[in-house]
Write an enzyme that holds these catalytic residues in place. Structure first.
Site, PDB file in Angstrom:
ATOM      1  N   LYS A  10     -39.826 -25.348 -32.112  1.00 47.70           N
ATOM      2  CA  LYS A  10     -41.088 -26.006 -32.469  1.00 47.70           C
ATOM      3  C   LYS A  10     -41.947 -25.062 -33.316  1.00 47.70           C
ATOM      4  O   LYS A  10     -42.550 -25.470 -34.318  1.00 47.70           O
ATOM      5  CB  LYS A  10     -41.846 -26.418 -31.202  1.00 47.70           C
ATOM      6  CG  LYS A  10     -41.231 -27.644 -30.541  1.00 47.70           C
ATOM      7  CD  LYS A  10     -41.676 -27.831 -29.105  1.00 47.70           C
ATOM      8  CE  LYS A  10     -40.857 -28.937 -28.449  1.00 47.70           C
ATOM      9  NZ  LYS A  10     -41.017 -29.006 -26.998  1.00 47.70           N
ATOM     10  N   GLN A  48     -44.676 -26.602 -22.299  1.00 45.26           N
ATOM     11  CA  GLN A  48     -43.242 -26.882 -22.249  1.00 45.26           C
ATOM     12  C   GLN A  48     -42.821 -27.217 -20.827  1.00 45.26           C
ATOM     13  O   GLN A  48     -43.052 -26.443 -19.890  1.00 45.26           O
ATOM     14  CB  GLN A  48     -42.452 -25.676 -22.787  1.00 45.26           C
ATOM     15  CG  GLN A  48     -40.957 -25.913 -22.868  1.00 45.26           C
ATOM     16  CD  GLN A  48     -40.565 -27.034 -23.824  1.00 45.26           C
ATOM     17  OE1 GLN A  48     -41.069 -27.133 -24.938  1.00 45.26           O
ATOM     18  NE2 GLN A  48     -39.665 -27.908 -23.390  1.00 45.26           N
ATOM     19  N   ASP A  50     -48.465 -34.157 -26.882  1.00 42.84           N
ATOM     20  CA  ASP A  50     -47.272 -34.636 -26.181  1.00 42.84           C
ATOM     21  C   ASP A  50     -47.501 -36.044 -25.639  1.00 42.84           C
ATOM     22  O   ASP A  50     -46.558 -36.719 -25.231  1.00 42.84           O
ATOM     23  CB  ASP A  50     -46.945 -33.693 -25.011  1.00 42.84           C
ATOM     24  CG  ASP A  50     -45.653 -32.945 -25.238  1.00 42.84           C
ATOM     25  OD1 ASP A  50     -44.875 -33.369 -26.117  1.00 42.84           O
ATOM     26  OD2 ASP A  50     -45.417 -31.952 -24.530  1.00 42.84           O
TER      27      ASP A  50
END
Ligand code: NDP
Length: 296
Positions: A54, A98, A121
């Protein structure tokens, strides 16, 4: 009949081109570079690889990228404090924690700490709540499900009125992809581990999304001829013919199903490349929201 392959890599590349073009304008006209912050806890090799990839994509696209890497035994307070620091940083427009987090941490509380304006997200309960309501618009939509919809739309597939079956009901994929299909006026059936007669239900689908984490579960006789099959699964199976001794397969038996389906996504190279592309898209959106360029 052999299905048309939906090429996730090519579609993701198109999206990156669009993002780069928008960033050039943002930088020139407003002096803004979208910023993404990642929070990684522990040493899980897959998580470390995802975060690294990412960050690399951020740099490739011209984003500002920062990361906080906390030790495996980081406390709840330490992780929440890292998130809050990024909440307050005006150069950051998206925060990505994460997952999975080490088991001693309260994931729900940490995700709820992320400012809703930086929840790229799309897992904040407010964003998911809005996604579940008719007539409401979340600020951000979860990346993998958004990627599935983008694959359908950019392949010219009609979603409105289609019979869609989603295998899996997780918070990350199955449930949000079902809600997105519903928003686009599909008739949606959600299946899970307690569902009966899976092959029969799947055979009704014009659009079948598989997100179960079961290698090659969906067989040719589960699929209506001509249906669109989106395979989200990422599974490793043993394969002594490869150097590593294993290979990646999806939740769909690709070789069988491609002979029946009208369209199909491969694994790898289907949904996978779309997830990071949609994360970058969401971060760009976060920067535009912060600059007042998008009405929310
Ligand atoms: P979860 O394990 O969280 O959820 C799996 C879902 O599938 C659950 O709803 C479960 O039912 C259901 N399920 C499991 N086994 C069966 C079965 N035999 N029959 C019917 N339903 C079943 O997985 P995720 O949603 O996180 O991920 C799904 C897959 O997608 C995985 O392979 C994962 O690696 C992949 N993935 C890929 C991404 C990408 O970028 N391409 C991103 C995220 C995930 P129940 O709720 O009853 O337990």
């Amino acid at each position: 009949m052999t299905a048309q392959i939906i090429d996730g890599k090519a579609i993701a590349a198109q999206i990156y081109d669009e993002i780069r073009a928008e960033i050039a304008v943002l930088k020139e006209k407003y002096g803004i570079a979208p910023g993404l912050a990642t929070v990684l806890v522990g040493e899980n090799p897959a998580s470390k690889a995802y975060v690294a990839s990412k960050q690399k994509t951020c740099v490739d696209c011209g984003f500002h990228s920062v990361g906080e890497h906390l030790p495996e035994d980081a406390t709840q307070e330490q992780v929440e404090a890292a998130v809050r620091r990024f909440n307050e940083d005006p150069a950051i427009h998206g925060i990505l924690v994460q997952l999975p987090l080490p088991r001693h941490l309260n994931e729900e509380k940490i995700l709820a700490t992320i400012s809703i304006e930086k929840d790229v997200d799309g897992f904040h309960p407010l964003n998911i709540g809005k996604l579940a309501m008719k007539g409401r618009k979340p600020l951000f939509v979860p990346c993998t499900p958004a990627g599935c919809i983008e694959l359908l739309v950019r392949s010219g597939i009609e979603i409105s009125g289609a019979e869609a079956v989603v295998l899996g009901r997780s918070n990350i994929v199955g449930l949000p992809v079902s809600l997105l299909l519903l928003h686009r006026d599909a008739t949606v059936t959600i299946c899970h581990s307690r569902s009966r007669n899976l092959p029969e239900i799947c055979r009704r689908a014009d659009i079948l999304v598989a997100a179960v984490g079961q290698p090659k579960m969906v067989k040719a006789d589960w699929v209506k001829p001509g249906a669109v099959v989106i395979d989200v699964g990422i599974n490793r199976i043993p394969d002594p013919t490869t150097k590593s001794g294993s290979r990646m397969v999806g939740d769909v038996d690709f070789d069988e199903v491609k002979e029946v389906a009208g369209y199909i996504t491969p694994v790898p190279g289907g949904v996978g490349p779309m997830t990071i592309a949609m994360l970058m898209w969401n971060t760009l959106r976060g920067a535009k929201i912060a600059a007042g360029l998008i009405e929310t």
